[in-house]
Design an enzyme around this catalytic site. Structure first.
Site, PDB file in Angstrom:
ATOM      1  CG  ASP A 129      -1.998  -0.993   1.214  1.00  0.00           C
ATOM      2  OD1 ASP A 129      -2.244  -1.543   0.136  1.00  0.00           O
ATOM      3  OD2 ASP A 129      -2.589  -1.255   2.267  1.00  0.00           O
ATOM      4  CB  CYS A 217     -19.428 -13.155  -6.532  1.00  0.00           C
ATOM      5  SG  CYS A 217     -17.916 -12.532  -5.785  1.00  0.00           S
ATOM      6  CB  CYS A 220     -23.663 -14.166  -3.472  1.00  0.00           C
ATOM      7  SG  CYS A 220     -23.491 -13.561  -1.787  1.00  0.00           S
ATOM      8  CB  CYS A 223     -20.648  -7.599  -0.299  1.00  0.00           C
ATOM      9  SG  CYS A 223     -20.646  -7.821  -2.091  1.00  0.00           S
ATOM     10  CB  CYS A 243     -16.394   3.379   1.217  1.00  0.00           C
ATOM     11  SG  CYS A 243     -15.664   1.974   2.081  1.00  0.00           S
ATOM     12  CB  CYS A 270     -16.856  -0.453   7.433  1.00  0.00           C
ATOM     13  SG  CYS A 270     -18.417  -1.335   7.283  1.00  0.00           S
ATOM     14  CB  CYS A 277     -17.870 -12.528   1.966  1.00  0.00           C
ATOM     15  SG  CYS A 277     -17.263 -13.432   0.515  1.00  0.00           S
TER      16      CYS A 277
END
Length: 387
Positions: A129, A217, A220, A223, A243, A270, A277
């Protein structure tokens, strides 16, 4: 030259969970998606995203002659529950322990040093990062998983509680093979993620996955459905401006008033989209001691946090990811959470916060008091204008 198996073995000895290699292509498929995301302003006030867009699209603008990107993951999952107590704060699971940058970056540099013992001519640069690299797409390209509809990397064997790091390198002879081979073309349906853990495990073991695609996924939408602010605007698309992680960590200023009630008791990040998931049923506790929760970071008392001084903030969050947002942002978030609690017990602490040296804290404390009492604060303009 190291083989990919030798590389993975070296990475595992350093404590990494998985390791994969991907060749650098001139125009990865996600470069156009990044341009659209930036053009739409979805990065909010993260100006560095736009400033380095060309380097994010082509890592060879970072390291000339770069040929490969080595991606690694590190499991940070610990099985402690998040609090539902409105007078305690929710901190994202990744920040319960030590700062992952301090854990991963030295090990990535050790891995790079090992590569250079195998190939003295090799050049490289390691990031966690810390550089303009699209970590999750490259990790997916290396076969370490796929980006789910929440945009996080999902490893079908381990879930998504994973940190991601990478090494850009000029090495050309490392075998580039995905962690998981391509699927058998036998017409079988994709594994279900709606059954029990055992049923899903059987489905996964009986079907060879290809995580370099959009993944598994399926239909689904858990999320998307769980996100209080509707930040996941469509599958695989996140508007950072809405977000909760962005608002409580990256956003430097006043949290939009219309979004404050939706933050609940989240004060740093969060985890809701990951917590629901189905693939995280495969998560196992991390063996990494540095990621074990600190007592002060696990569901802390909001009233105690609001009393932090600059000195006690630094003492409490030394070597923690939380230290980077500094006291002013953390107490801004705490004030919002206390307002959302609507508990009159919070009023004395919030009233003291009206005299805090930081205007940002005073503003959000004023909002919190009004939210609890239903009465506008007469001195709010005065409180918010002082510097």
């Amino acid at each position: 030259m190291p083989t990919v198996d030798e590389l993975r073995s070296a990475a595992q000895q350093l404590g990494f969970t998985t390791c994969g290699v991907a060749p650098i292509s001139a125009s990865p498929s996600w470069a156009a998606q990044l341009d659209t995301w930036l053009r739409d302003g979805c990065h909010g006030e993260m100006a560095w995203m736009a400033r380095n867009a060309d380097r994010r699209a082509d890592p060879r603008r970072i390291l000339a002659n770069a040929h490969s990107i080595i991606s690694v993951t590190l499991n940070y999952y610990t099985p402690h529950p998040q609090t539902d107590d409105p007078l305690r704060g929710r901190i994202s699971r990744y920040a319960w322990g030590d700062d992952y940058h301090d854990v991963m970056l030295p090990r990535l540099r050790q891995l790079l040093a090992w590569i250079q013992t195998q190939d003295p001519e090799a050049e490289g640069v390691a990031y966690v990062d810390t550089g303009p690299v699209m970590e999750k797409p490259w990790a997916a390209h290396a076969g370490l998983g796929w980006q789910g509809k929440h945009t996080n990397l999902i490893d079908p064997q381990r879930g998504s509680w994973l940190f991601v790091g990478e090494i850009l390198t000029t090495v050309t002879d490392i075998e580039c093979a995905p962690t998981f081979p391509p699927p058998k073309n036998d017409g079988r349906p994709l594994p279900s993620v709606t059954g029990t853990k055992d049923e899903t495990a059987e489905a996964v073991s009986s079907h060879v996955l290809r995580p370099t695609s959009l993944g598994h996924c399926g239909t689904c939408t858990r999320c998307l459905d769980i996100c209080p602010t509707r930040a996941i605007i469509a599958p695989y698309q996140l508007d950072a401006r809405r977000c909760i992680s962005y608002l409580t960590i990256e956003h430097p200023g006043s949290i939009p008033v219309e979004l404050r009630p939706l933050l609940g008791n989240h004060i740093y990040g969060c985890d809701l989209c990951q917590a629901v998931c189905p693939w995280n049923r495969f998560a196992t506790p991390t063996p990494e001691p540095a990621f074990q929760p600190r007592a002060a970071n696990l569901n802390p008392t909001l009233l105690e946090l609001l009393a932090l001084t600059d000195e006690t903030f630094r003492e409490s969050f030394r070597d923690s990811p939380i230290k980077r947002i500094k006291r002013r942002r953390l107490l801004r978030n705490v004030a919002v959470a206390l307002g959302n609690s609507r508990d009159p017990q919070a009023l004395p602490a919030l009233e003291r916060a009206l005299h805090d040296p930081e205007p940002l804290i005073r503003e959000h404390a004023t909002w919190a008091i009004t939210t609890i009492t239903g009465e506008p604060q007469i001195n709010s303009a005065h409180n918010n204008s002082q510097t």
